[in-house]
Design an enzyme around this catalytic site. Structure first.
Site, PDB file in Angstrom:
ATOM      1  N   GLU A  36     -40.176 -14.596 -18.698  1.00 41.44           N
ATOM      2  CA  GLU A  36     -40.400 -14.450 -17.250  1.00 41.44           C
ATOM      3  C   GLU A  36     -41.842 -14.843 -16.920  1.00 41.44           C
ATOM      4  O   GLU A  36     -42.782 -14.202 -17.391  1.00 41.44           O
ATOM      5  CB  GLU A  36     -40.135 -13.003 -16.813  1.00 41.44           C
ATOM      6  CG  GLU A  36     -40.524 -12.672 -15.389  1.00 41.44           C
ATOM      7  CD  GLU A  36     -39.937 -13.611 -14.350  1.00 41.44           C
ATOM      8  OE1 GLU A  36     -40.703 -14.288 -13.647  1.00 41.44           O
ATOM      9  OE2 GLU A  36     -38.691 -13.685 -14.261  1.00 41.44           O
ATOM     10  N   GLN A  44     -36.724  -6.997  -3.131  1.00 39.58           N
ATOM     11  CA  GLN A  44     -36.458  -7.859  -1.983  1.00 39.58           C
ATOM     12  C   GLN A  44     -35.525  -7.246  -0.928  1.00 39.58           C
ATOM     13  O   GLN A  44     -35.604  -7.630   0.245  1.00 39.58           O
ATOM     14  CB  GLN A  44     -35.910  -9.206  -2.459  1.00 39.58           C
ATOM     15  CG  GLN A  44     -36.941 -10.005  -3.235  1.00 39.58           C
ATOM     16  CD  GLN A  44     -36.446 -11.365  -3.668  1.00 39.58           C
ATOM     17  OE1 GLN A  44     -35.645 -12.006  -3.004  1.00 39.58           O
ATOM     18  NE2 GLN A  44     -36.933 -11.814  -4.822  1.00 39.58           N
ATOM     19  N   CYS A 160     -27.535 -11.730  -0.700  1.00 43.17           N
ATOM     20  CA  CYS A 160     -27.143 -10.783   0.345  1.00 43.17           C
ATOM     21  C   CYS A 160     -26.704 -11.497   1.611  1.00 43.17           C
ATOM     22  O   CYS A 160     -27.493 -11.739   2.531  1.00 43.17           O
ATOM     23  CB  CYS A 160     -28.276  -9.813   0.665  1.00 43.17           C
ATOM     24  SG  CYS A 160     -27.713  -8.479   1.742  1.00 43.17           S
ATOM     25  N   ASP A 327     -27.526 -13.256  -9.612  1.00 44.28           N
ATOM     26  CA  ASP A 327     -27.391 -14.345  -8.652  1.00 44.28           C
ATOM     27  C   ASP A 327     -27.040 -15.684  -9.276  1.00 44.28           C
ATOM     28  O   ASP A 327     -26.411 -16.520  -8.635  1.00 44.28           O
ATOM     29  CB  ASP A 327     -28.696 -14.500  -7.858  1.00 44.28           C
ATOM     30  CG  ASP A 327     -29.000 -13.287  -6.991  1.00 44.28           C
ATOM     31  OD1 ASP A 327     -28.113 -12.430  -6.853  1.00 44.28           O
ATOM     32  OD2 ASP A 327     -30.118 -13.195  -6.466  1.00 44.28           O
ATOM     33  N   LYS A 335     -23.984 -11.984  -3.921  1.00 45.19           N
ATOM     34  CA  LYS A 335     -25.149 -11.940  -4.800  1.00 45.19           C
ATOM     35  C   LYS A 335     -26.115 -10.866  -4.299  1.00 45.19           C
ATOM     36  O   LYS A 335     -26.963 -11.112  -3.448  1.00 45.19           O
ATOM     37  CB  LYS A 335     -25.811 -13.317  -4.839  1.00 45.19           C
ATOM     38  CG  LYS A 335     -24.880 -14.408  -5.400  1.00 45.19           C
ATOM     39  CD  LYS A 335     -25.525 -15.768  -5.421  1.00 45.19           C
ATOM     40  CE  LYS A 335     -24.551 -16.834  -5.945  1.00 45.19           C
ATOM     41  NZ  LYS A 335     -24.126 -16.628  -7.333  1.00 45.19           N
ATOM     42  N   THR A 336     -25.941  -9.657  -4.810  1.00 43.17           N
ATOM     43  CA  THR A 336     -26.757  -8.523  -4.380  1.00 43.17           C
ATOM     44  C   THR A 336     -27.206  -7.692  -5.574  1.00 43.17           C
ATOM     45  O   THR A 336     -26.608  -7.737  -6.651  1.00 43.17           O
ATOM     46  CB  THR A 336     -25.977  -7.597  -3.422  1.00 43.17           C
ATOM     47  OG1 THR A 336     -24.953  -6.913  -4.173  1.00 43.17           O
ATOM     48  CG2 THR A 336     -25.340  -8.363  -2.271  1.00 43.17           C
ATOM     49  N   ALA A 338     -26.850  -4.567  -5.677  1.00 44.26           N
ATOM     50  CA  ALA A 338     -25.787  -3.582  -5.878  1.00 44.26           C
ATOM     51  C   ALA A 338     -24.729  -4.107  -6.843  1.00 44.26           C
ATOM     52  O   ALA A 338     -24.154  -3.337  -7.620  1.00 44.26           O
ATOM     53  CB  ALA A 338     -25.141  -3.229  -4.543  1.00 44.26           C
ATOM     54  N   CYS A 371     -23.367  -4.261   0.632  1.00 40.51           N
ATOM     55  CA  CYS A 371     -24.333  -4.880   1.529  1.00 40.51           C
ATOM     56  C   CYS A 371     -24.734  -3.853   2.575  1.00 40.51           C
ATOM     57  O   CYS A 371     -23.923  -3.517   3.445  1.00 40.51           O
ATOM     58  CB  CYS A 371     -23.733  -6.129   2.184  1.00 40.51           C
ATOM     59  SG  CYS A 371     -24.899  -7.006   3.247  1.00 40.51           S
TER      60      CYS A 371
END
Length: 436
Positions: A36, A44, A160, A327, A335-336, A338, A371
């Site tokens: 990374e 975000q 999201c 994602d 794509k979240t 959660a 969401c």
């Protein structure tokens, strides 16, 4: 020098940190590294609130080093190439790392260049986006003096999918507070034919649309932005040859195609061939998004460019020692973060089972995502659903103190969950590898 790890993780976002933390919790002896390059990790989901000046941007950031689990090596480089047949990853600096198991979770790429003129418009501050600079969104709202406030989203998958409309609902209330709303037309242009994919949630949101007097323009695919004239150009993703028009310029209001225009507002428009342009005084959008280039060009990607995995196990369809979540995967769900909350335990269980007895665990990911749809200051709806787009509240989340019996309806307690509960859950549970 070639370095080997038992488990190599690409990405230090929500998915990468959560998987690493869970693995370390369940097996301290496992040898893990994370590739990374970023020094900062952002929460975000709170950027919607930052864009409406109800959350501090600084609170959304933490040093990456503070989240890397103890005992996990942090490789501060960009992953660049995959050689899955050799169990090898090569970085941009040319360093090579081998692995027994690979977890691919670098997130996605914001790609404004996919729409003509959009990058220039964003660079010049003409178009704002919570996805890239939520502080600029707030500055844009403060400077707005009335006119057409256009909110829109691309036809690509995005982080999201509800985010482009959340800021719109907050903007509506802010404009009312400043006594600008009667001088403002709010337009929401989106490429789909429904405001949300889950019917019970869509029904609630359309009630919000009615209450806030917002014009929704369905089947509008954004194809170009003219930053000088402030025009957003759309192609209509619906056959209109059978009758009905798209804008009032095509005829009288009674002839408008109701599948395309909901709660029509007579904003300034133009037309060029099959394209329809909407003039705007302010514009917020979710920019187009895609998998990172090094993923698209890799042998791990499907034809659509996302990492090709089984939707239940998240195991790569071709390389059994590779997993992907979050994602960048081609999982057919939103794509979240959660979704990652439910995906990570399955990936972790599968890898540990493979290490132990060379077979997959029985755990399956059923497509759960959620969401949090902010509908105003102090109001929210929580959309929770699975692969089949069924409204499926999570029993674990139901036990959370701020939850209510029917989260498909607006409630102030859900707003408290969004602003206080979910950030706590993220930093103190998910990032520490605690299954929730």
């Amino acid at each position: 020098m070639l370095k080997h790890f038992q488990i190599l993780i690409i990405g230090g976002g929500t998915a990468g940190i959560m998987v690493a933390s869970m693995l370390k919790r369940k097996s301290k002896s496992v040898n893990i590294a994370i590739i990374e390059p970023s020094d900062t990790h952002y929460y975000q989901p709170a950027w919607t609130l930052v864009g409406a000046n109800t959350y501090s941007f600084e609170k959304t950031a933490k040093p990456m080093g503070s989240l890397i689990p103890k005992g996990v090596e942090w490789i501060r480089e960009f992953a660049d190439k995959f050689e899955p047949e050799n169990n090898r990853v090569i970085t941009k600096n040319g360093a090579e790392y081998t692995y027994d198991y690979l977890v691919v979770a670098p997130g996605l790429k914001i790609a404004p260049e996919m729409i003509s003129g959009l990058k220039e418009a964003m660079d010049r501050g003409i178009v704002c986006s919570n996805y890239t600079n939520p502080k600029q969104t707030w500055e844009t709202l403060k400077k707005f003096k009335g006119g057409t406030a256009l909110f829109t989203q691309p036809a690509t998958p995005i982080k999201c999918g509800g985010a482009p409309q959340k800021i719109m609902y907050l903007a509506d209330e802010y404009f009312r507070k400043r006594e600008l709303r009667e001088h403002t037309d709010i337009v929401f242009a989106l490429p789909s034919g429904s405001i949300f994919g889950v019917k019970v949630i869509a029904d609630t949101l359309m009630e919000v649309i009615d209450k806030k007097d917002i014009n929704v323009r369905f089947f509008h695919k954004l194809v170009k932005v003219d930053p000088d004239k402030k025009i957003a150009w759309y192609e209509i993703e619906k056959d209109i040859t059978a009758g009905g028009c798209v804008t009032i310029a095509d005829g009288d209001e009674k002839s408008l195609d109701k599948d395309i225009q909901y709660n029509y507002k007579d904003v300034k428009v133009t037309r060029s061939g099959d394209r329809y342009g909407i003039y705007f005084d302010m514009m917020h959008l979710a920019p187009p998004q895609s998998a990172p280039d090094f993923i698209i060009k890799s042998p791990l990607a499907s034809e659509t460019g996302w990492v090709d995995v089984d939707k239940g196990t998240m195991q790569h369809v071709k390389y059994p020692n590779i997993f992907s979540l979050g994602d960048v995967s081609n999982l057919p769900t939103s794509k979240t973060g959660a979704a990652i909350r439910k995906q990570a335990p399955v990936v972790v269980a599968n890898i540990l089972k493979l290490i132990e007895v060379n077979t997959l665990d029985t755990k399956q990911y059923e497509g759960y995502t959620s969401c949090p749809l902010v509908t105003g200051y102090g109001k929210m709806v929580l959309a929770e659903f699975d692969y089949s787009q069924n409204f499926e509240p999570d029993p674990k989340l139901k036990q959370f103190p701020l939850m209510i019996s029917d989260s498909s309806k607006e409630h102030w307690r859900l707003w408290m969950l969004k602003k206080y509960g979910l950030p706590y859950l993220y930093w103190n549970k998910m990032m520490k590898g605690i299954e929730v």
